[in-house]
Write a protein that holds these residues in place. Structure first.
Motif, short mmCIF file in Angstrom:
data_model
loop_
_atom_site.label_atom_id
_atom_site.label_comp_id
_atom_site.label_asym_id
_atom_site.label_seq_id
_atom_site.Cartn_x
_atom_site.Cartn_y
_atom_site.Cartn_z
N ALA A 50 5.62 4.08 1.61
CA ALA A 50 4.75 2.48 1.20
C ALA A 50 5.28 1.40 2.81
O ALA A 50 5.32 0.93 3.92
N VAL A 51 3.56 0.77 2.90
CA VAL A 51 3.89 -0.50 3.99
C VAL A 51 3.51 -1.63 2.91
O VAL A 51 2.36 -2.04 2.02
N PHE A 100 1.25 -1.19 0.49
CA PHE A 100 0.23 -0.12 0.09
C PHE A 100 1.09 1.16 0.01
O PHE A 100 1.84 1.26 0.56
N PHE A 101 0.93 2.05 -0.73
CA PHE A 101 1.31 3.31 -0.60
C PHE A 101 0.36 4.68 -1.46
O PHE A 101 -0.09 4.58 -1.76
N ASP A 102 1.90 5.89 -1.05
CA ASP A 102 1.44 6.51 -1.31
C ASP A 102 2.43 7.88 -1.24
O ASP A 102 3.63 7.59 -0.89
N ILE A 103 2.23 9.21 -2.39
CA ILE A 103 3.37 10.23 -2.55
C ILE A 103 2.40 10.96 -2.27
O ILE A 103 1.45 11.66 -2.52
N LYS A 143 -15.43 5.54 8.49
CA LYS A 143 -16.88 5.05 8.37
C LYS A 143 -16.76 3.30 9.05
O LYS A 143 -17.01 3.08 9.54
N PHE A 144 -15.88 2.88 8.47
CA PHE A 144 -15.29 1.66 8.59
C PHE A 144 -14.23 1.04 9.99
O PHE A 144 -14.83 0.29 9.99
N LEU A 175 -4.59 2.78 4.60
CA LEU A 175 -5.78 2.20 3.09
C LEU A 175 -5.22 0.91 3.68
O LEU A 175 -6.00 0.01 3.70
N LYS A 176 -3.91 0.25 3.49
CA LYS A 176 -3.72 -1.27 4.34
C LYS A 176 -5.44 -1.84 5.20
O LYS A 176 -5.16 -2.90 5.21
N GLU A 177 -5.25 -0.79 6.76
CA GLU A 177 -5.79 -1.48 7.63
C GLU A 177 -8.07 -1.15 6.95
O GLU A 177 -8.63 -2.84 7.39
#
Length: 367
Positions: free
Chosen positions: A115-116, A96-99, A237-238, A255-257
């Motif tokens: 990233a994770v 799971f990544f982000d920039i 929400k989740f 995002l991973k969770e």
């Protein structure tokens, strides 16, 4: 290149939903005001827009800005690249990544890569060559003064872009083959593609990344009808929690969770393979550069934006059309634009009004 020209280009080629998001969705005016106060930015600076520039390195190797030989025929019709989905039977390690970036523009610089995977976190700050857009600084807390990168006012260690990318590549090698998840993945992978293209690292990344999954589309498919699909909304929400948005590490962790909490997922329709998405990006880049040659004609209303896009997608530049005109005047332009495809239809146009407007422009340009 003037500001209007850039705006015309960007309207065609930037995903407007990404602009509405950066990248998790619109931030409220109150959030922007509060963050602006933290960074001591005035209201006027919050609304400033930077100008996107096509860097020299972004130009495809095969395109030098001009074509000297008048084409007798349009380039052979090629199948336009399309993004292909990742096979549901493939086995890959989930990452799971982000920039974070200097702005929302297509040619912005990366300022953070995170990233994770199952247990480990990758995080690198990147020293940008471009100025930080004030709004991006408000969203991310990242500023850069005299080459010193700061996050919420505190200096952080930052690498050059090539070093950060090479470190990310080494991290991915240990998880190869990897499938990368991102919220509104198009935003992230297009900026990643530009960076690895300019640093000549495309082949190396291709070896270790199978493809990408856009979790916005994934959640839309599984949970239709939600108020919105910002990551902040989904987390509330989740997962019943709030978090620091626009910090790439936190975004990737949450995002991973989210993904694991809401399993199972059908990711096929929300995915794209690495090379198909890269080829689509590169083709769009070439088209953008060719279309740029028609910008003056578009602004002066001699040709529509759509017609300029059509010519660019067929491989034409204004230089090609000029060459046809110089070689055989009116008939040369007609012959070039009205060539028929296998179904007997003109590949560009036979419309007299459209062709005459183009010829009027070319005639005035010669006078």
């Amino acid at each position: 290149m003037n500001k209007r020209a850039l705006e015309v280009l960007e309207d065609q080629f930037i995903n407007k939903r990404a602009v509405c998001r950066k990248r998790k969705g619109k931030d409220s005016k109150e959030d922007l005001k509060n963050n602006a106060k933290k960074l001591n930015l005035s209201k006027n600076k919050v609304l400033e827009k930077d100008i996107d520039i096509i860097p020299n390195k972004a130009l495809p190797n095969s395109f030098d800005g001009s074509i000297c030989v008048a084409p007798q025929k349009l380039p052979v019709k090629k199948v336009q690249p399309v993004r292909q989905t990742v096979s549901g039977s493939c086995t890959a390690n989930l990452v799971f990544f982000d920039i974070e970036t200097t702005s929302l523009r297509l040619f912005c610089d990366i300022t953070q890569i995170a990233a994770v995977d199952k247990n480990e976190v990758f995080n690198e700050y990147v020293t940008p060559s471009q100025k930080m857009n004030p709004t991006a600084s408000i969203l991310t807390g990242i500023t850069c003064d005299n080459g010193i990168l700061k996050v919420h006012g505190r200096p952080v260690e930052a690498k050059s872009r090539v070093v950060a990318l090479e470190n990310f590549l080494k991290w991915l090698e240990l998880r190869s083959p990897a499938l990368l998840f991102a919220h509104n993945a198009k935003f992230d992978y297009k900026r990643l593609f530009r960076a690895i293209y300019e640093e000549n690292l495309v082949k190396q990344f291709e070896k270790h990344i199978i493809g990408f999954v856009d979790t916005v589309q994934m959640f839309k498919s599984k949970y239709p009808g939600l108020v919105n699909y910002k990551q902040k909304t989904l987390v509330g929400k989740f997962l019943k929690k709030s978090y620091e948005q626009h910090n790439a590490v936190e975004d990737a962790k949450l995002l991973k969770e989210l993904y694991h909490t809401t399993q199972p997922h059908n990711i096929a329709d929300s995915s794209c393979t690495f090379m198909s998405s890269y080829n689509k990006w590169f083709n769009d880049l070439q088209c953008m550069i060719k279309k740029e040659t028609f910008i003056k004609m578009i602004n002066m209303k001699y040709v529509s934006d759509g017609m300029a896009t059509k010519m660019a997608r067929l491989g034409l530049t204004l230089t090609d059309v000029k060459s046809a005109y110089e070689k055989d005047s009116h008939d040369g332009v007609v012959a070039l634009l009205s060539q028929e495809d296998e179904n007997g239809k003109p590949r560009v146009t036979k419309h007299k009004g459209v062709i005459n407007n183009i010829i009027k422009y070319l005639h005035k340009a010669q006078v």
